[in-house]
Design a protein around this motif. Structure first.
Motif, PDB file in Angstrom:
ATOM      1  N   ASP A  50      36.349 -13.364   8.582  1.00  0.00           N
ATOM      2  CA  ASP A  50      36.346 -14.689   7.952  1.00  0.00           C
ATOM      3  C   ASP A  50      37.749 -15.293   8.021  1.00  0.00           C
ATOM      4  O   ASP A  50      38.643 -14.745   8.660  1.00  0.00           O
ATOM      5  N   GLY A  51      37.941 -16.414   7.354  1.00  0.00           N
ATOM      6  CA  GLY A  51      39.215 -17.124   7.395  1.00  0.00           C
ATOM      7  C   GLY A  51      40.392 -16.326   6.880  1.00  0.00           C
ATOM      8  O   GLY A  51      41.540 -16.571   7.255  1.00  0.00           O
ATOM      9  N   GLU A 104      35.434 -16.868  11.447  1.00  0.00           N
ATOM     10  CA  GLU A 104      36.450 -17.781  11.963  1.00  0.00           C
ATOM     11  C   GLU A 104      37.425 -17.090  12.908  1.00  0.00           C
ATOM     12  O   GLU A 104      38.284 -17.734  13.498  1.00  0.00           O
ATOM     13  N   LYS A 105      37.288 -15.763  13.031  1.00  0.00           N
ATOM     14  CA  LYS A 105      38.213 -15.008  13.873  1.00  0.00           C
ATOM     15  C   LYS A 105      37.480 -13.786  14.415  1.00  0.00           C
ATOM     16  O   LYS A 105      36.715 -13.151  13.692  1.00  0.00           O
ATOM     17  N   TYR A 162      39.868 -17.379  17.752  1.00  0.00           N
ATOM     18  CA  TYR A 162      39.809 -17.951  16.404  1.00  0.00           C
ATOM     19  C   TYR A 162      39.381 -19.405  16.447  1.00  0.00           C
ATOM     20  O   TYR A 162      39.594 -20.110  17.439  1.00  0.00           O
ATOM     21  N   LYS A 163      38.746 -19.808  15.359  1.00  0.00           N
ATOM     22  CA  LYS A 163      38.198 -21.154  15.261  1.00  0.00           C
ATOM     23  C   LYS A 163      39.251 -22.085  14.691  1.00  0.00           C
ATOM     24  O   LYS A 163      39.925 -21.764  13.719  1.00  0.00           O
ATOM     25  N   HIS A 164      39.391 -23.243  15.318  1.00  0.00           N
ATOM     26  CA  HIS A 164      40.307 -24.278  14.842  1.00  0.00           C
ATOM     27  C   HIS A 164      39.509 -25.573  14.859  1.00  0.00           C
ATOM     28  O   HIS A 164      39.236 -26.105  15.936  1.00  0.00           O
ATOM     29  N   TRP A 168      37.180 -23.157  19.643  1.00  0.00           N
ATOM     30  CA  TRP A 168      37.632 -21.765  19.658  1.00  0.00           C
ATOM     31  C   TRP A 168      38.863 -21.649  20.542  1.00  0.00           C
ATOM     32  O   TRP A 168      38.934 -22.234  21.617  1.00  0.00           O
TER      33      TRP A 168
END
Length: 192
Positions: A50-51, A104-105, A162-164, A168
């Motif tokens: 997760d974040g 998220e990662k 990772y999500k931004h 990704w």
């Protein structure tokens, strides 16, 4: 045209490659010849975090004993116990479209199975790399060669996706750990 990255570099995956939703993460390595007499069994794993960088559910740790995340967003294609041959030694398929919202990662790691018992470490591993391949057309998007930065470590965080926002990205990490898979699990918040 594949992009070659260095340690610490970050690059956008989905924004600069429109329509890229499914990738193959290919990992490869060679082992240096030494007199230990035992095969090297390197294992790739993926931690769906997760974040805060923690894995919420044991089933979101994908490795040789759990080849697929619960909804199939990440799939390990199987354990290669010797690393023989050219090309990718192990692969994982990642489908960003299936990724659960809390993930998220994705930490992509490699460990040496029974490193302590076999007296093995990443100082004896060479030519290690990770590459990202577009699953739709088999084109290599990027490659990160880890170099020879390791000595006594038995586990390596190779990279993180990772999500931004909605996109990704890829982070070339190449960070070694002592303590093998157990140390990595603790790093990502899993009980060992």
């Amino acid at each position: 045209m594949s992009i070659s990255l260095s340690k610490g570099q970050r690059i956008d995956l989905t924004k600069t490659n429109p329509g890229l939703t499914k990738v193959i993460i290919g990992l490869g390595w060679d082992t240096n010849k030494y007199s230990g007499g035992k095969d090297f069994d390197l294992d790739a794993s993926a931690f769906l975090a997760d974040g805060s960088g923690k894995v919420q559910n044991d089933l979101e740790f994908v490795f040789y004993n759990n080849l697929k995340s619960p909804n199939g967003a990440v799939e390990h294609t199987g354990d290669n116990r010797t690393g023989e041959g050219d090309g990718d030694d192990e692969q994982m398929i990642i489908d960003f479209a299936l990724m659960p919202p809390h993930v998220e990662k994705i930490g992509i790691t490699v460990t040496i199975h029974d490193a302590d018992g076999r007296h093995q470490n990443f100082g004896q591993v060479s030519n290690a790399f990770v590459r990202v391949v577009n699953a739709d057309n088999s084109e290599e998007v990027l490659r990160y060669d880890l170099g020879e930065d390791f000595s006594v470590e038995t586990a390596v965080v190779v990279c993180e996706l990772y999500k931004h926002g909605q996109d990704w990205k890829f982070n070339a990490i190449g960070s070694g750990f002592s303590g093998g898979l157990a140390a990595l699990c603790r790093n990502y918040g899993l009980e060992v």
